[in-house]
Design an enzyme around this catalytic site. Structure first.
Site, PDB file in Angstrom:
ATOM      1  N   GLU A  91      -4.870   2.277  -4.269  1.00  0.00           N
ATOM      2  CA  GLU A  91      -3.411   2.409  -4.244  1.00  0.00           C
ATOM      3  C   GLU A  91      -2.765   1.169  -3.660  1.00  0.00           C
ATOM      4  O   GLU A  91      -1.601   1.192  -3.260  1.00  0.00           O
ATOM      5  CB  GLU A  91      -3.011   3.647  -3.415  1.00  0.00           C
ATOM      6  N   ASP A 115       0.852  -1.190   0.000  1.00  0.00           N
ATOM      7  CA  ASP A 115       0.000   0.000   0.000  1.00  0.00           C
ATOM      8  C   ASP A 115       0.888   1.240   0.000  1.00  0.00           C
ATOM      9  O   ASP A 115       1.885   1.310   0.747  1.00  0.00           O
ATOM     10  CB  ASP A 115      -0.909   0.015   1.235  1.00  0.00           C
ATOM     11  N   ILE A 116       0.558   2.220  -0.876  1.00  0.00           N
ATOM     12  CA  ILE A 116       1.340   3.463  -0.968  1.00  0.00           C
ATOM     13  C   ILE A 116       0.949   4.353   0.218  1.00  0.00           C
ATOM     14  O   ILE A 116      -0.238   4.636   0.442  1.00  0.00           O
ATOM     15  CB  ILE A 116       1.061   4.174  -2.301  1.00  0.00           C
TER      16      ILE A 116
END
Length: 646
Positions: A571, A528-529
């Site tokens: 994301e 996950d960003i």
């Protein structure tokens, strides 16, 4: 063989090369018949006799060689029996005559085999030697020549056997040697007159030997009362009989023996009358002579019986031959009538059918064509017959047709052939042709028969079908491309180019099943960003989309070929690692996290948080594996982000 004259490219007004074209005349001579005749000067091309005639020639030569060699052996070992080929009281054969018999038999043998320049030259050379010796003996007899050519061999032995009879070569034997030698010389010539002269000389020798044999059978010394005529030795007469027959048999198509052995009426008459004409008078004459010698009948009665017997025998032979000829004539008339009927049926079919029927010679010239050619290609039959070979064939098909034509002449079978032919209106039409070779009695191809039909309509249908098939192929290719595109849309994320969530879940199910089956490890990374929503709010969605695409490229560069990367959420990314345990997965995740952290991003730095789960007995399903990876990801975010948790 070459095809017709070069074609111009000016359409229907082209020159079709009508009769008189020198190139065709050269091509038409490609066939090599054994005998070629013309109205100006008949010519006979010398060729080896056929098997039957060759055997007769070689047998005649072999008999002469055997007799001559036997007599020479008798002179060498001083055997009166071998010198005379009979009782010692009989006249001995002259040794020079025996030697000439050996030479003559060898010459006939050489000329009866397959003729080469060497064999013909040697055979003619031997014949010249025989002719010179024979002329020398005649010169000594009639011109008082001092050269005793007939006493060159065994002169001492000839003097010791003097018994009141001369052992010199008989003048008629010398004359026969000269005739045989000249006949052998003429047999190799190409003139029909030379062949006729040679056969006539051989017949003279045949008659001479038969007269001598008749004298021996009749025990008559009448020959020795005619001037310088000397009785021929018995063996010499037999040898000359064999030599003359062997010489006659050297010609198998224009010789006397070919007439005797033919299936025609001439051969039938010869085979039935010749034996009677040769032996019946001799037999009756011997019976008459013996009856008179024994005093059984008087001279007048014997002569009357002889004439009556000859008359009856020959009258019976004539009647029998007349019956045979009548029956043969009747059969021939029936055959000719059946042939005319068959030809009429064929002509009706050929003239009224749609196919073009043609007969061609070996040079390619049309000898006959059916009238249907005018309907098919516009030309009249006589126009086609005046054209050079294959003058109407399309240039692109000419070479192929030439190869097929030559193969057909060699006797090779050909399937149906299609080629283009120029119509009289200037356009080309497609013809489908069936070829058949017509062989003569000797098995050699003499003519070719072709049946052609117009297949232009079928060719047009084939062209339209080919175009339809080509269009169908293009449409099928486009459909496949569209299906592939739809499949990509169904399984690939449009923004990043990675697998979408549905495709990833299918792959996850497959890999779990494989891992259970093989016992190999399987790990899952959820990535996950960090603070991606703030990044979007600060720099806009286009910048955010570029970050997502860049992250996908980072994943692709870091993972192995067997791994599977997917965009799992907004994301959030997932990376499936087959054959990777917990340690290997942590190592790859750290390398990926560090790579993202080191990357220069536009605006501000970007980091990722990663959670790892590994398949085990406790984590045995896809849902549990994703759940544990998600929990690990949550711990990474709770512990400050930019971390890897397993």
């Amino acid at each position: 063989m070459r095809f017709g004259a070069e074609r111009r490219k000016s359409g229907p007004s082209r020159d079709f090369g009508y009769a008189g074209d020198v190139s065709f005349q050269a091509a038409a001579t490609r066939s090599t018949p054994r005998h070629v005749t013309s109205s100006l000067s008949p010519v006979v091309l010398y060729a080896p006799p056929d098997p039957i005639h060759g055997k007769v020639s070689r047998a005649g030569g072999a008999i002469a060689v055997l007799i001559g060699a036997t007599v020479l052996l008798g002179w060498a070992v001083d055997s009166a029996l071998l010198r005379a080929l009979g009782p010692g009281s009989s006249a001995a054969m002259n040794p020079t005559s025996a030697f000439l018999l050996v030479l003559s038999g060898m010459a006939i043998w050489l000329l009866s085999v397959a003729p080469t320049l060497y064999t013909r030259s040697v055979g003619r050379g031997i014949a010249i030697v025989v002719m010179v010796v024979g002329i020398g003996r005649l010169a000594r007899e009639f011109a008082a020549s001092p050269l005793p050519v007939d006493a060159l061999l065994f002169p001492e032995a000839m003097r010791q056997t003097a018994d009141g009879r001369s052992n010199a070569m008989a003048p008629n034997a010398a004359f026969d040697f000269v005739l045989i030698a000249i006949a052998l010389q003429l047999m190799g010539r190409r003139s029909a007159r030379a062949v006729v002269a040679a056969q006539a000389m051989a017949v003279v020798v045949l008659l001479s030997s038969m007269i001598a044999l008749t004298a021996y059978v009749y025990e008559s010394g009448w020959f020795e009362t005619i001037g310088r005529f000397n009785r021929m030795a018995f063996g010499t007469a037999i040898a000359f009989l064999a030599l003359s027959i062997g010489t006659i048999a050297l010609q198998d198509e224009h010789g006397l023996l070919s007439v005797v052995l033919s299936d025609g009426p001439g051969g039938t008459l010869a085979r039935s009358l010749l034996p009677a004409g040769l032996f019946v008078p001799a037999l009756f004459g011997w019976l008459t002579l013996e009856s008179r010698r024994q005093g059984l009948v008087g001279t007048d009665a014997a002569n009357m019986v002889f004439v009556a017997a000859i008359t009856v025998v020959f009258a019976a032979l004539i009647c029998w031959n007349a019956i045979q000829l009548h029956e043969s004539h009747t059969v021939r008339l029936r055959t000719e009538a059946a042939l005319r009927e068959s030809e009429e049926r064929f002509r009706l079919i050929a003239e009224n059918g749609n196919d073009v029927v043609m007969l061609l010679d070996l040079g390619g010239r049309v000898a006959y064509t059916s009238p249907s050619c005018e309907r098919v290609i516009g030309f009249l039959p006589d126009e086609l017959q005046r054209m050079t070979p294959f003058a109407l064939v399309h240039p692109d098909d000419a070479e192929r047709l030439q190869r097929q034509f030559d193969a057909l002449i060699r006797g090779e079978p050909l399937p149906l052939q299609a080629y283009r032919v120029l119509h009289k209106n200037g356009r080309y039409v497609w013809l489908e042709t069936t070829w058949r070779a017509i062989a003569g009695k000797d098995g050699q191809v003499t003519r070719l028969q072709a049946s052609a039909r117009d297949i232009g309509e079928r060719k047009e249908y084939e062209r339209q079908l080919e175009m339809a098939q080509r269009k169908l192929t293009i449409q099928q290719e486009r459909l496949l491309e569209a299906n592939a595109h739809l499949e990509r849309l169904a399984t690939v994320d449009g923004l990043t180019g990675l697998k979408n969530r549905r495709a990833f879940e299918e792959r996850l199910t497959e890999e779990i099943a494989r891992s259970r089956r093989t016992g190999r490890p399987l790990s899952l990374l959820l990535l996950d960003i960090d603070h991606f929503k703030q990044y979007n709010d600060s720099f806009g969605h286009p910048r955010g989309d570029e970050v997502l695409r860049s992250m996908a490229r980072q994943l692709t560069r870091t993972m192995r070929d067997s791994d599977c990367a997917a965009r799992y959420g907004g994301e959030e990314f997932a990376l499936l690692l087959p054959d990777a345990d917990k340690a290997g997965a942590v190592q790859l995740a750290e390398r990926l996290r560090e790579s993202v952290e080191r990357t220069s991003w536009e605006g501000r730095s970007v980091t990722v948080s990663i959670g790892i789960a590994t398949l085990s007995d406790a984590i045995a399903s896809a849902d549990l594996l994703v759940e544990h990876a998600d929990r690990a990801l949550y711990r990474s975010k709770q512990n400050g982000r930019n971390l890897v948790s397993a």
